[in-house]
Design an enzyme around this catalytic site. Structure first.
Site, mmCIF file in Angstrom:
data_model
loop_
_atom_site.group_PDB
_atom_site.id
_atom_site.type_symbol
_atom_site.label_atom_id
_atom_site.label_comp_id
_atom_site.label_asym_id
_atom_site.label_seq_id
_atom_site.Cartn_x
_atom_site.Cartn_y
_atom_site.Cartn_z
ATOM 1 C CB SER A 59 88.322 101.119 111.741
ATOM 2 O OG SER A 59 89.143 102.174 112.751
ATOM 3 C CG ASP A 205 92.358 100.458 111.480
ATOM 4 O OD1 ASP A 205 91.378 99.964 110.765
ATOM 5 O OD2 ASP A 205 92.624 101.702 111.672
#
Length: 721
Positions: A59, A205
């Site tokens: 991320s 993600d």
């Protein structure tokens, strides 16, 4: 050839590995904006001359890890973060003034967030609140993609980026391919940002499956020890989970915390664990990146005794730095030609018309802006670019990804206005919008509306050339609505009016400014008395005439602008009715320190004959002479002026548009010929105080208007115009 390419890379990797007596693997965890703390940690590692053998990130940690592996220093990362516009980074579209005229008008009337695809197998919805257009262009700029897209496998510092296959739930470790695409995939928070399509996989993600990827870095370079930095968000307290947004955030936090606990359990005694104190800072606090970075630096300084022992000599660290920063560099070459990736519906000329790239010149500094303008036409899920290497020239390849839910859409709009004391009006709109009906970009829009105004309409828009400079347009509509007659502040009559309209015209696009159009209109009108005494004629009227319109719009936001201007002029002339009327308006907005100022001037002028009541402009209603009731003042040769000052008092959460403002408006109007309130003479004045903001359902206002003589009203407005 392969040996010549591989040998320098092998030498660089060897120098990186031998720069320190201990091989250090670095793990940078995910946490949204909290990941800016990684920059502060890297600053301390740089000061202590700690060379890194490999790095893995998830991320926001993937963004920092990717930039670091691409050769950026912590100072350069800070500079890039400072230059970024974080208030608009997670809004896909360009500023409103950079959007195409057609998309502007569609966005004004229908809510962009409710756009729904109409496919042969049913309805298809957008895959995220945003598609990540701006964030991807930011990644390109961050890692220097203007000299060629960095490939992960070509970087001197071994890198692994973590994503999640949303289809299978599996962890995906990206160790080759496009660096910026890998960064984009790892930051795709489900529901907020659309997944990245990678072959048959839809990547989101990586924090869902491995937010602190310690085992990945161990496999990547078999380090002697690992430095793991955890910036994850803590779970919300039960009383904080009160909305759909907070429930979604809590679900992600729960999944993340579970895999983080498993990862941290694998830390060995020799490993270094850093967890910055980020209390009070959320994953959405990107504008506070400097404060977050500083907290990361303080956390690393707390581990200084252990980190300083990992440092190498100044000479060794310099060699390591040079190898890291140079291996990923690409030679800056001129662009020999521009290619547009194959498109299913859109004509490539609709893409290239926005590009200012010159042949045999370096990549234009305006490329990011140009691609946002392409995106602003409204046909694409994303628009990216890549520089393909050549011997002496680059090929600029533009890759627009057409909306997977297009090219046919259902659109929806809502409008609610109430003055709380007298009357309320509302409208619910739905439309079928078919785009790219032919190679030139023909469009059809069929809409229906119910509420205080009820009707149907259909229009066909046909560009006449590939670049869509010229167009033809036809329109037909039938609309029923109420009109009111006021005298001495009393509503004496209410009419139900029915209007039919057929028009056809030709026009020219004026760049991104707007358009000019010339054509013919045929109108049919009839008014029927609903309540009160008959003050106006109720007969039917059939008439036609020619019209000319110039519409320019450079306002920078759809609903609550901070800068820009707009101007419109419309002339209609009917021989049968014996009149010619000009309607004109100009408005401007500008930021003035802590305030935002707005000015608006509107006017109507009969240039021939006398404008009849049913064609005369009406004033009254919110921010349209607010102290008077809607449509209370009707007349010819109207002049209207408005000045407003607004102050921003707050912002909506990340992923939602706009800000919240308190505003003051001063307004005045006069008429040369009055059809209602005939006893009022001269300029009529009004003032308004209001609270406004932009929401997912459009603009929202709550305001109070005072018009003198005891006139006042409280207004509530929500939706699109």
């Amino acid at each position: 050839m392969l040996m010549r390419l591989a040998l320098p890379l092998l030498c660089c990797c060897t120098s990186l590995a031998l720069a320190s007596p201990m091989r250090v693997g670095l793990v940078l965890g995910g946490g949204g904006a909290r990941g800016a703390a990684h920059i502060g940690v890297l600053e301390v590692l740089e000061q202590q001359r700690v060379p890194i053998a490999c790095v893995a990130g998830t991320s926001m940690g993937a963004l920092v890890a990717g930039a670091y592996a691409a050769g950026l220093t912590p100072a350069q990362m800070r500079s890039k973060m400072d230059a970024a516009d974080w208030t608009s980074m997670f809004q896909d579209s360009p500023t409103y003034d950079e959007m195409g005229y057609r998309n502007k008008r569609i966005s004004q009337r229908y809510l962009p967030g409710l756009e729904t695809g109409l496919k042969p197998d049913g309805l298809q919805y957008q895959s995220g609140a945003v598609t990540g257009q701006r964030i991807k262009l930011f990644f390109n700029d961050l890692v220097g993609a203007e000299n060629g897209e960095p490939q992960i496998e070509s970087l001197a510092l071994p890198l692994a980026i973590i994503a999640t296959d949303i289809g299978s739930g599996e962890r995906v470790v990206l160790k080759q391919g496009s660096l910026t695409r890998a960064m984009r995939a790892s930051m795709s928070v489900p529901g907020l940002m659309s997944p990245l399509i990678d072959g048959g996989r839809r990547l989101v993600d990586g924090g869902l499956v491995d937010n602190v990827p310690i085992d990945v870095v161990r496999e990547l370079c078999q380090p002697d020890l690992v430095i793991a930095v955890n910036v994850g968000s803590p779970l919300l307290r039960p009383e904080e989970v009160t909305s759909l947004l907070s429930v979604s955030a809590q679900m992600i936090n729960i999944l993340t915390e579970q895999n983080v606990s498993r990862s941290l359990a694998s830390l060995a005694p020799q490993d270094v664990y850093i967890k910055p104190d980020l209390q009070g800072l959320s994953a959405a606090d990107f504008p506070r990146h400097r404060e977050i970075s500083e907290r990361g630096r303080l956390a690393a300084l707390a581990a200084l005794p252990r980190l300083s022992a990992l440092g190498t000599s100044p000479e060794g660290y310099l060699a390591w730095q040079q190898a890291r920063s140079q291996t990923g560099k690409r030679q800056a070459l001129p662009v020999g030609r521009v290619d547009v990736a194959e498109l299913a519906h859109v004509n490539p000329a609709a893409v290239t018309r926005h590009l200012e790239q010159e042949t045999d010149a370096p990549l234009a500094k305006t490329t990011g802006r140009d691609l946002l303008r392409v995106f602003g036409d409204g046909y694409y899920e994303s628009v990216d670019y890549a520089l393909l290497g050549g011997r002496d020239k680059h090929i600029l390849r533009v890759t627009p990804l057409e909306k997977s839910w297009g090219p046919d859409y259902l659109r929806f709009g809502i409008n609610l206005e109430s003055n709380l004391d007298a009357r309320a009006s509302y409208a619910l709109r739905a439309a079928l919008h078919k785009t790219w009906l032919n190679a030139l970009g023909g469009e059809m829009l069929v809409s229906a509306q119910v509420g205080s105004e009820t009707g149907v309409s259909a229009e066909f828009y046909q560009p006449l050339d590939e670049a869509q400079h010229a167009f033809a347009e036809t329109h037909a509509s039938v609309l029923s609505r109420n009109r009111y007659f006021y005298q001495d502040d009393q509503k004496l009559a209410e009419y139900l009016t029915r209007t039919g309209l057929v028009s056809a015209g030709f026009g020219l696009r004026v760049g991104l400014l707007g358009q000019a159009k010339l054509g013919w209109q045929q109108k049919w009108r009839r008014g029927e008395l609903e309540t009160g005494r008959p003050e106006l004629p109720q007969d039917s009227r059939h008439y036609g005439g020619w019209f000319a319109t110039l519409d320019l719009d450079q306002i920078n936001r759809l609903y609550l602008p901070t800068d820009g201007w707009a101007a419109r002029a419309h002339y209609f002339d009917s021989d049968k009715e014996g009149f010619g009327q000009l309607l004109a308006s100009v408005s401007a907005s500008r930021t003035l320190g802590p305030l935002i100022g707005h000015a608006r001037l509107s006017a109507s002028q009969t240039l021939r004959g006398r404008t009849p009541f049913y064609e005369a402009p009406a004033l009254g209603g919110f921010l349209n002479l607010t102290g008077f009731a809607p449509q209370q003042l009707v007349g010819d040769n109207m002049r209207f002026a408005q000045l407003r000052l607004e102050h921003i008092v707050g912002r909506l959460p990340l992923g939602l548009r706009g800000d919240m403002r308190v505003g003051l408006a001063l307004e005045g109007a006069t008429f040369g010929q009055r059809y209602s309130e005939t006893t009022l003479e001269g300029w009529q004045r009004s003032a308004a105080l209001y609270l406004g903001g932009e929401t997912p359902l459009g603009a929202a206002y709550l305001g109070y208007g005072y018009g003198g003589g005891g006139r006042n009203a409280v207004y509530l407005f929500l939706g699109t115009p």
